[in-house]
Structure formats: C-alpha cells, structure tokens
Design a protein around this motif. Structure first.
Motif, PDB file in Angstrom:
ATOM      1  N   ILE A  46       0.844  -1.204   0.000  1.00 39.37           N
ATOM      2  CA  ILE A  46       0.000   0.000   0.000  1.00 39.37           C
ATOM      3  C   ILE A  46       0.873   1.246   0.000  1.00 39.37           C
ATOM      4  N   ALA A  47       1.914   1.245   0.835  1.00 38.95           N
ATOM      5  CA  ALA A  47       2.810   2.405   0.895  1.00 38.95           C
ATOM      6  C   ALA A  47       3.507   2.632  -0.440  1.00 38.95           C
ATOM      7  N   GLU A  48       3.951   1.540  -1.081  1.00 39.85           N
ATOM      8  CA  GLU A  48       4.613   1.666  -2.381  1.00 39.85           C
ATOM      9  C   GLU A  48       3.638   2.197  -3.430  1.00 39.85           C
ATOM     10  N   TYR A  49       2.413   1.668  -3.420  1.00 46.37           N
ATOM     11  CA  TYR A  49       1.406   2.111  -4.392  1.00 46.37           C
ATOM     12  C   TYR A  49       1.052   3.573  -4.163  1.00 46.37           C
ATOM     13  N   ARG A  50       0.899   3.958  -2.898  1.00 48.21           N
ATOM     14  CA  ARG A  50       0.586   5.346  -2.569  1.00 48.21           C
ATOM     15  C   ARG A  50       1.713   6.270  -3.030  1.00 48.21           C
ATOM     16  N   ALA A  51       2.953   5.852  -2.804  1.00 49.00           N
ATOM     17  CA  ALA A  51       4.103   6.655  -3.230  1.00 49.00           C
ATOM     18  C   ALA A  51       4.131   6.793  -4.752  1.00 49.00           C
ATOM     19  N   LYS A  52       3.805   5.701  -5.444  1.00 50.58           N
ATOM     20  CA  LYS A  52       3.780   5.735  -6.910  1.00 50.58           C
ATOM     21  C   LYS A  52       2.711   6.709  -7.397  1.00 50.58           C
ATOM     22  N   LEU A  53       1.506   6.620  -6.823  1.00 49.72           N
ATOM     23  CA  LEU A  53       0.432   7.531  -7.222  1.00 49.72           C
ATOM     24  C   LEU A  53       0.788   8.984  -6.898  1.00 49.72           C
ATOM     25  N   GLU A  54       1.377   9.209  -5.743  1.00 51.67           N
ATOM     26  CA  GLU A  54       1.767  10.572  -5.357  1.00 51.67           C
ATOM     27  C   GLU A  54       2.809  11.112  -6.332  1.00 51.67           C
ATOM     28  N   SER A  55       3.755  10.264  -6.713  1.00 53.94           N
ATOM     29  CA  SER A  55       4.791  10.671  -7.666  1.00 53.94           C
ATOM     30  C   SER A  55       4.167  11.038  -9.011  1.00 53.94           C
ATOM     31  N   GLU A  56       3.242  10.195  -9.490  1.00 52.63           N
ATOM     32  CA  GLU A  56       2.576  10.487 -10.759  1.00 52.63           C
ATOM     33  C   GLU A  56       1.772  11.783 -10.667  1.00 52.63           C
TER      34      GLU A  56
END
Length: 110
Positions: A46-56
């Motif tokens: 979840i943290a990795e996915y959230r970081a990816k979405l935030e980066s995008e």
C-alpha cells in the motif's frame, strides 16, 4: 494389573492430549505469525502504491504548471502585440477621425 493398565492408558491419553494441545498452540502461533507477516506485506505494498500515485500526481502537477506558465507568457506576449497594433492603428487614423468629427459638429443642416 488391570489397574496398572488403566493408569497407563490414562497417562497415554493425558500425554496425547498434551501433544495435541502443543500442536494446536503451535498452529495458532504460526497462523498468528503468518497473519502479522501478511499484514506487514500488505502495508508495504500500500505504501509503495501510494508513493507511486503521489509521484505520478506531482509529475502531472509540475507538467501542467509548466504548461500554464508557458501559456501565460505566450498570452502576455500576444496581448502586448495586439495592444501595440491597436495603438499604431489609432495613431494612423486619429487625424482622419478628428477631421470627420469636426466636420459633423461644425456643419449646420437646414
């Protein structure tokens, strides 16, 4: 002898019950450990996915901000060019407009 055999059977039953309890407790502990591990893995994903979405999202914001700045600069330049063109046209025809207004104001109709 029968009482010894009865006592031995009870002891065997108690030992088997204790062994079964130990196996059940070990299974519960393994299940608890696996659930904890699964929870940690899920939180990591979840943290990795959230970081990816935030980066995008941040990339899109910065891209659109850059476009916005370029658009504002382009619009400012176009506006300045149009204002300059209008001032030139006004200067070019102002004498004709003044003459025409004076003609209509000073002419008396009968």
């Amino acid at each position: 002898m029968a009482s010894n055999r009865g006592q031995g059977g009870i002891q065997q039953l108690l030992a088997a019950e204790q062994e079964a309890q130990r196996i059940v407790n070990a299974a519960k502990n393994e299940k608890s450990a696996r659930l904890k591990q699964a929870k940690e893995e899920a939180e990591k994903e979840i943290a990795e996915y959230r970081a990816k979405l935030e980066s995008e999202f941040q990339k899109k914001v910065s891209d659109s901000s850059g476009d916005s700045g370029a658009n504002v600069k382009r619009l400012d330049q176009e506006t300045e060019e149009k204002i300059h063109h209008l001032k030139e046209e006004a200067a070019r025809i102002s004498e004709d407009v003044v003459a025409m207004l004076l003609k209509y104001v000073t002419t008396v109709k009968k």
